[in-house]
Design a protein around this motif. Sequence first.
Motif, PDB file in Angstrom:
ATOM      1  N   UNK A  50      33.468  47.081  63.993  1.00  0.00           N
ATOM      2  CA  UNK A  50      33.249  45.703  64.403  1.00  0.00           C
ATOM      3  C   UNK A  50      31.884  45.298  63.859  1.00  0.00           C
ATOM      4  N   UNK A  51      31.898  44.617  62.734  1.00  0.00           N
ATOM      5  CA  UNK A  51      30.663  44.215  62.056  1.00  0.00           C
ATOM      6  C   UNK A  51      30.800  42.767  61.602  1.00  0.00           C
ATOM      7  N   UNK A  52      29.666  42.145  61.342  1.00  0.00           N
ATOM      8  CA  UNK A  52      29.704  40.773  60.818  1.00  0.00           C
ATOM      9  C   UNK A  52      29.743  40.763  59.294  1.00  0.00           C
ATOM     10  N   UNK A  53      29.500  41.888  58.678  1.00  0.00           N
ATOM     11  CA  UNK A  53      29.512  41.975  57.209  1.00  0.00           C
ATOM     12  C   UNK A  53      30.920  41.778  56.673  1.00  0.00           C
ATOM     13  N   UNK A  54      30.998  41.199  55.502  1.00  0.00           N
ATOM     14  CA  UNK A  54      32.274  41.038  54.807  1.00  0.00           C
ATOM     15  C   UNK A  54      31.991  40.817  53.336  1.00  0.00           C
ATOM     16  N   UNK A  55      33.039  40.867  52.551  1.00  0.00           N
ATOM     17  CA  UNK A  55      32.881  40.633  51.125  1.00  0.00           C
ATOM     18  C   UNK A  55      34.219  40.387  50.465  1.00  0.00           C
ATOM     19  N   UNK A  56      34.155  40.231  49.153  1.00  0.00           N
ATOM     20  CA  UNK A  56      35.359  40.056  48.350  1.00  0.00           C
ATOM     21  C   UNK A  56      35.205  40.857  47.062  1.00  0.00           C
ATOM     22  N   UNK A  57      36.341  41.135  46.450  1.00  0.00           N
ATOM     23  CA  UNK A  57      36.356  41.806  45.157  1.00  0.00           C
ATOM     24  C   UNK A  57      37.331  41.083  44.241  1.00  0.00           C
ATOM     25  N   UNK A  58      36.918  40.907  43.004  1.00  0.00           N
ATOM     26  CA  UNK A  58      37.795  40.420  41.940  1.00  0.00           C
ATOM     27  C   UNK A  58      37.990  41.591  40.990  1.00  0.00           C
ATOM     28  N   UNK A  59      39.257  41.924  40.709  1.00  0.00           N
ATOM     29  CA  UNK A  59      39.564  43.112  39.918  1.00  0.00           C
ATOM     30  C   UNK A  59      40.560  42.759  38.833  1.00  0.00           C
ATOM     31  N   UNK A  60      40.341  43.306  37.635  1.00  0.00           N
ATOM     32  CA  UNK A  60      41.340  43.202  36.574  1.00  0.00           C
ATOM     33  C   UNK A  60      41.481  44.566  35.919  1.00  0.00           C
ATOM     34  N   UNK A  61      42.714  44.876  35.533  1.00  0.00           N
ATOM     35  CA  UNK A  61      42.993  46.155  34.881  1.00  0.00           C
ATOM     36  C   UNK A  61      43.776  45.893  33.609  1.00  0.00           C
ATOM     37  N   UNK A  62      43.263  46.435  32.508  1.00  0.00           N
ATOM     38  CA  UNK A  62      43.915  46.317  31.208  1.00  0.00           C
ATOM     39  C   UNK A  62      44.659  47.618  30.933  1.00  0.00           C
TER      40      UNK A  62
END
Length: 155
Positions: A50-62
């Motif tokens: 239970x934390x206030x931290x968050x994030x996002x990731x953008x990923x691409x694979x060739x």
Amino acid sequence: MKIYFPGGLLLSLALLCFTSCDKNDDKKDNQIVEKKGISIDGAQEVPAKTVTAYGTADVSYNKGTKMMNFTLNWTGLSGVPTGAHIHGPAAKGVNAGIKFDFFNAIPKTASGTYSSSVTVDNVSIKEDSLLNGFYYFNIHTDLNKGGEIRGQIEF
């Protein structure tokens, strides 16, 4: 002298050219898979945090070059990162070992952005497991040594 071209022959040649181009384009398009906005949060940690931290990731694979590129954005960590890695292979809700460590390169800030790439070598990171969602990002802090925020890499 008149030269006649059978209409069917011209139509067949045109269709052959058109469908050949489409097949090449499809093959090229299928080489790269990507997903933007993958959620990274404490709820995905095992056990959940239970934390206030968050994030996002953008990923691409060739698939052709076997390179995975990613950009992580995070905010509100309880402290500076003490670890940052790709773990796997593991399904959601399961922990696994480190497969790619990028901790030394990330900003040591509670909020930040980091971009990098990793080779999918079928040893540390296996293509079939990657494409089936069995790897995850994890950022650790002093308060949450096992990981504060986690995000499953799913295409």
